[in-house]
Design an enzyme around this catalytic site. Structure first.
Site, PDB file in Angstrom:
ATOM      1  N   ARG A 144      -1.528   1.172   7.738  1.00  0.00           N
ATOM      2  CA  ARG A 144      -0.783   1.152   9.095  1.00  0.00           C
ATOM      3  C   ARG A 144       0.099   2.660   9.330  1.00  0.00           C
ATOM      4  O   ARG A 144       0.396   2.641  10.256  1.00  0.00           O
ATOM      5  CB  ARG A 144       0.127  -0.050   9.328  1.00  0.00           C
ATOM      6  CG  ARG A 144      -0.555  -1.214   9.444  1.00  0.00           C
ATOM      7  CD  ARG A 144       0.292  -2.449   9.446  1.00  0.00           C
ATOM      8  NE  ARG A 144      -0.686  -3.697   9.761  1.00  0.00           N
ATOM      9  CZ  ARG A 144      -1.145  -4.333   8.988  1.00  0.00           C
ATOM     10  NH1 ARG A 144      -0.877  -3.804   7.544  1.00  0.00           N
ATOM     11  NH2 ARG A 144      -1.934  -5.372   8.980  1.00  0.00           N
ATOM     12  N   ASN A 199      11.032   1.547   2.598  1.00  0.00           N
ATOM     13  CA  ASN A 199       9.808   1.578   3.454  1.00  0.00           C
ATOM     14  C   ASN A 199      10.002   2.729   4.228  1.00  0.00           C
ATOM     15  O   ASN A 199      10.965   2.847   4.937  1.00  0.00           O
ATOM     16  CB  ASN A 199       9.724   0.282   4.063  1.00  0.00           C
ATOM     17  CG  ASN A 199       8.189   0.245   4.587  1.00  0.00           C
ATOM     18  OD1 ASN A 199       7.390   0.238   3.569  1.00  0.00           O
ATOM     19  ND2 ASN A 199       7.517   0.270   5.683  1.00  0.00           N
ATOM     20  N   SER A 209       4.288  -3.192   5.062  1.00  0.00           N
ATOM     21  CA  SER A 209       4.675  -3.256   6.548  1.00  0.00           C
ATOM     22  C   SER A 209       5.144  -4.656   6.614  1.00  0.00           C
ATOM     23  O   SER A 209       5.614  -5.060   7.567  1.00  0.00           O
ATOM     24  CB  SER A 209       3.610  -2.987   7.452  1.00  0.00           C
ATOM     25  OG  SER A 209       2.568  -3.745   7.121  1.00  0.00           O
ATOM     26  N   CYS A 251     -22.982 -16.963  -9.413  1.00  0.00           N
ATOM     27  CA  CYS A 251     -22.815 -17.502 -10.617  1.00  0.00           C
ATOM     28  C   CYS A 251     -21.471 -17.233 -11.015  1.00  0.00           C
ATOM     29  O   CYS A 251     -21.036 -17.739 -12.352  1.00  0.00           O
ATOM     30  CB  CYS A 251     -23.923 -17.240 -11.544  1.00  0.00           C
ATOM     31  SG  CYS A 251     -23.944 -15.562 -12.108  1.00  0.00           S
ATOM     32  N   HIS A 285      -3.531  -9.671  -4.227  1.00  0.00           N
ATOM     33  CA  HIS A 285      -4.791  -9.550  -3.666  1.00  0.00           C
ATOM     34  C   HIS A 285      -5.951  -8.941  -4.633  1.00  0.00           C
ATOM     35  O   HIS A 285      -6.857  -8.540  -4.347  1.00  0.00           O
ATOM     36  CB  HIS A 285      -4.769  -8.558  -2.331  1.00  0.00           C
ATOM     37  CG  HIS A 285      -3.999  -9.024  -1.449  1.00  0.00           C
ATOM     38  ND1 HIS A 285      -3.298  -8.102  -0.404  1.00  0.00           N
ATOM     39  CD2 HIS A 285      -3.570 -10.452  -1.234  1.00  0.00           C
ATOM     40  CE1 HIS A 285      -2.219  -9.034   0.179  1.00  0.00           C
ATOM     41  NE2 HIS A 285      -2.672 -10.330   0.124  1.00  0.00           N
ATOM     42  N   CYS A 335     -28.746 -12.792 -11.888  1.00  0.00           N
ATOM     43  CA  CYS A 335     -29.363 -14.287 -11.247  1.00  0.00           C
ATOM     44  C   CYS A 335     -29.607 -13.993  -9.597  1.00  0.00           C
ATOM     45  O   CYS A 335     -30.122 -14.649  -9.039  1.00  0.00           O
ATOM     46  CB  CYS A 335     -28.046 -15.206 -11.277  1.00  0.00           C
ATOM     47  SG  CYS A 335     -26.785 -14.991  -9.973  1.00  0.00           S
ATOM     48  N   ALA A 386       0.785  -1.287   0.078  1.00  0.00           N
ATOM     49  CA  ALA A 386      -0.138  -0.060  -0.064  1.00  0.00           C
ATOM     50  C   ALA A 386       0.966   1.243  -0.123  1.00  0.00           C
ATOM     51  O   ALA A 386       0.448   2.466  -0.459  1.00  0.00           O
ATOM     52  CB  ALA A 386      -0.970  -0.261   1.264  1.00  0.00           C
ATOM     53  N   ILE A 403      -4.809  -3.240  -4.605  1.00  0.00           N
ATOM     54  CA  ILE A 403      -5.847  -3.791  -5.456  1.00  0.00           C
ATOM     55  C   ILE A 403      -6.328  -2.536  -6.273  1.00  0.00           C
ATOM     56  O   ILE A 403      -7.469  -2.356  -6.672  1.00  0.00           O
ATOM     57  CB  ILE A 403      -6.970  -4.099  -4.176  1.00  0.00           C
ATOM     58  CG1 ILE A 403      -7.266  -3.057  -3.335  1.00  0.00           C
ATOM     59  CG2 ILE A 403      -6.540  -5.236  -3.879  1.00  0.00           C
ATOM     60  CD1 ILE A 403      -8.130  -3.147  -2.368  1.00  0.00           C
TER      61      ILE A 403
HETATM   62  P1  CNA Z   1       0.611  -1.464   5.252  1.00  0.00           P
HETATM   63  O1  CNA Z   1       0.326  -2.393   6.322  1.00  0.00           O
HETATM   64  O2  CNA Z   1      -0.479  -0.416   5.287  1.00  0.00           O
HETATM   65  O3  CNA Z   1       1.884  -1.039   5.205  1.00  0.00           O
HETATM   66  C1  CNA Z   1       2.434   0.251   4.406  1.00  0.00           C
HETATM   67  C2  CNA Z   1       3.691   0.497   4.605  1.00  0.00           C
HETATM   68  O4  CNA Z   1       4.141   1.344   3.760  1.00  0.00           O
HETATM   69  C3  CNA Z   1       3.996   1.067   5.802  1.00  0.00           C
HETATM   70  O5  CNA Z   1       4.953   0.299   6.800  1.00  0.00           O
HETATM   71  C4  CNA Z   1       4.397   2.449   5.452  1.00  0.00           C
HETATM   72  O6  CNA Z   1       5.299   3.003   6.500  1.00  0.00           O
HETATM   73  C5  CNA Z   1       4.878   2.394   4.230  1.00  0.00           C
HETATM   74  N1  CNA Z   1       4.759   3.469   3.383  1.00  0.00           N
HETATM   75  C6  CNA Z   1       3.489   4.558   3.328  1.00  0.00           C
HETATM   76  N2  CNA Z   1       3.934   5.348   2.700  1.00  0.00           N
HETATM   77  C7  CNA Z   1       5.151   5.217   2.038  1.00  0.00           C
HETATM   78  C8  CNA Z   1       5.673   5.799   1.154  1.00  0.00           C
HETATM   79  N3  CNA Z   1       5.536   7.014   0.305  1.00  0.00           N
HETATM   80  N4  CNA Z   1       6.956   5.306   0.686  1.00  0.00           N
HETATM   81  C9  CNA Z   1       7.546   4.223   1.458  1.00  0.00           C
HETATM   82  N5  CNA Z   1       6.737   3.557   2.267  1.00  0.00           N
HETATM   83  C10 CNA Z   1       5.582   4.050   2.611  1.00  0.00           C
HETATM   84  O7  CNA Z   1       0.188  -2.154   3.646  1.00  0.00           O
HETATM   85  P2  CNA Z   1       0.651  -3.751   3.182  1.00  0.00           P
HETATM   86  O8  CNA Z   1       0.532  -3.496   1.852  1.00  0.00           O
HETATM   87  O9  CNA Z   1       1.743  -3.797   3.835  1.00  0.00           O
HETATM   88  O10 CNA Z   1      -0.440  -4.596   3.819  1.00  0.00           O
HETATM   89  C11 CNA Z   1      -1.165  -5.098   3.058  1.00  0.00           C
HETATM   90  C12 CNA Z   1      -2.716  -4.919   2.754  1.00  0.00           C
HETATM   91  C13 CNA Z   1      -2.940  -3.403   2.697  1.00  0.00           C
HETATM   92  C14 CNA Z   1      -2.767  -5.566   1.418  1.00  0.00           C
HETATM   93  O11 CNA Z   1      -3.856  -6.529   1.609  1.00  0.00           O
HETATM   94  C15 CNA Z   1      -3.360  -4.412   0.568  1.00  0.00           C
HETATM   95  O12 CNA Z   1      -4.492  -4.992  -0.216  1.00  0.00           O
HETATM   96  C16 CNA Z   1      -3.974  -3.371   1.332  1.00  0.00           C
HETATM   97  N6  CNA Z   1      -4.139  -1.918   1.019  1.00  0.00           N
HETATM   98  C17 CNA Z   1      -3.912  -1.888  -0.297  1.00  0.00           C
HETATM   99  C18 CNA Z   1      -4.318  -0.310  -0.987  1.00  0.00           C
HETATM  100  C19 CNA Z   1      -3.964  -0.123  -2.376  1.00  0.00           C
HETATM  101  O13 CNA Z   1      -4.372  -1.267  -3.223  1.00  0.00           O
HETATM  102  N7  CNA Z   1      -3.464   1.045  -2.560  1.00  0.00           N
HETATM  103  C20 CNA Z   1      -4.603   0.486  -0.023  1.00  0.00           C
HETATM  104  C21 CNA Z   1      -4.647   0.141   1.536  1.00  0.00           C
HETATM  105  C22 CNA Z   1      -4.375  -1.167   1.865  1.00  0.00           C
END
Ligand code: CNA
Length: 238
Positions: free
Chosen positions: A36, A213, A191, A132, A121, A152, A24, A105
């Site tokens: 997060r 990150n 994260s 269906c 995801h 349906c 994300a 997503i």
């Molecule tokens: P998370 O757990 O929210 O972690 C996001 C991480 O990204 C955190 O550790 C932040 O510190 C870091 N972060 C935020 N902004 C930046 C940036 N600009 N540069 C670098 N790092 C940054 O999200 P994960 O993806 O780890 O968790 C998985 C979930 C979140 C998945 O199932 C996703 O589908 C779900 N999600 C997706 C979206 C999307 O599609 N854009 C949005 C929100 C959540």
């Protein structure tokens, strides 16, 4: 920061077998909140935590509330790929990047021009009937009112993997294969807390594991290079 980015630039320059694995945080600079971070969805006021609303059992129990959350929090109009998405697409076109594996997503990697995107995801840009399995355009689901229904009578759902649902075997198999064979694995904006996706990192066998990150992750100690900066800023320099 400059020295670390220079190291990453060098790794990227020397390799034609780079794989990117992201989450994300890749899309926050496009204006989509993650889960997060401080302004992420966990810290916004909502009746239930996102993991509850985005679960299979919640969707079955209360699709109306699910869709309220989906349309308010997951669908954000006018978002555009940022510098991280765009640079990844360029690296693929240059023959250096083999695949983007994403937990997102939002479809922004494809919007940036990336072709080989493995969506662990799924995507909110696709929809289908939960009864269906007939496919539907995502527009009505993402922007309509109430619970969208199939001809349906079944409920139309997004083609995303809800919590409690398994990942697609084929997508996971392909992701594992790319990671196992990668020379450089760049992991960014995640994260590394959500399993089984986060566990994919364990398949990497090389010695160029890069984490980009903003905040620390449980895998920082395993990485060969850790950059705690905004991913869009880092990618605009490599
Ligand atoms: P998370 O757990 O929210 O972690 C996001 C991480 O990204 C955190 O550790 C932040 O510190 C870091 N972060 C935020 N902004 C930046 C940036 N600009 N540069 C670098 N790092 C940054 O999200 P994960 O993806 O780890 O968790 C998985 C979930 C979140 C998945 O199932 C996703 O589908 C779900 N999600 C997706 C979206 C999307 O599609 N854009 C949005 C929100 C959540």
């Amino acid at each position: 920061m400059e020295e670390k980015v220079a190291r990453l630039r060098e790794m990227v320059r020397e390799s034609d077998n780079i794989v990117f694995f992201g989450g994300a945080g890749v899309s926050t600079e496009s204006g989509i909140p993650d889960f997060r971070s401080v302004d992420g969805l966990y810290n916004q006021k909502w009746k239930y935590p996102p993991e509850t609303i985005l679960s299979h059992s919640f969707f079955e129990r209360d699709p109306a509330e699910y869709y309220r959350f989906h349309r308010e929090k997951l669908v954000i109009d006018g978002v555009k790929p940022n510098r991280a998405h765009l640079r990844l697409a360029e690296l693929e076109a240059e023959g250096k990047l083999r695949a983007v594996i994403t937990q997102n997503i939002d479809g922004l990697h494809q919007a940036a021009g990336s072709r080989n995107v493995l969506e662990l995801h799924g995507s909110i840009l696709r929809a289908y009937c939960s009864r269906c399995r007939r496919p539907y355009p995502a527009e009505k689901m993402n922007h309509g009112q109430g619970v969208p229904r199939c001809v349906c009578g079944g409920i139309i759902r997004p083609d995303i993997v809800l919590y409690e649902e398994p990942l697609d075997d084929d997508v996971v198999r392909r992701a594992v294969d790319y990671i196992r064979k990668a020379e450089v694995l760049i992991i960014g904006g995640t994260s590394l807390n959500v399993y089984p996706a986060a566990g994919l990192i364990n398949y990497y066998k090389g010695d160029k594991l890069v984490l980009v990150n903003l905040s620390e992750t449980p895998y920082d100690n395993y990485a060969d290079l850790v950059i705690h900066e905004k991913i869009g800023e880092v990618f605009s320099q490599i």
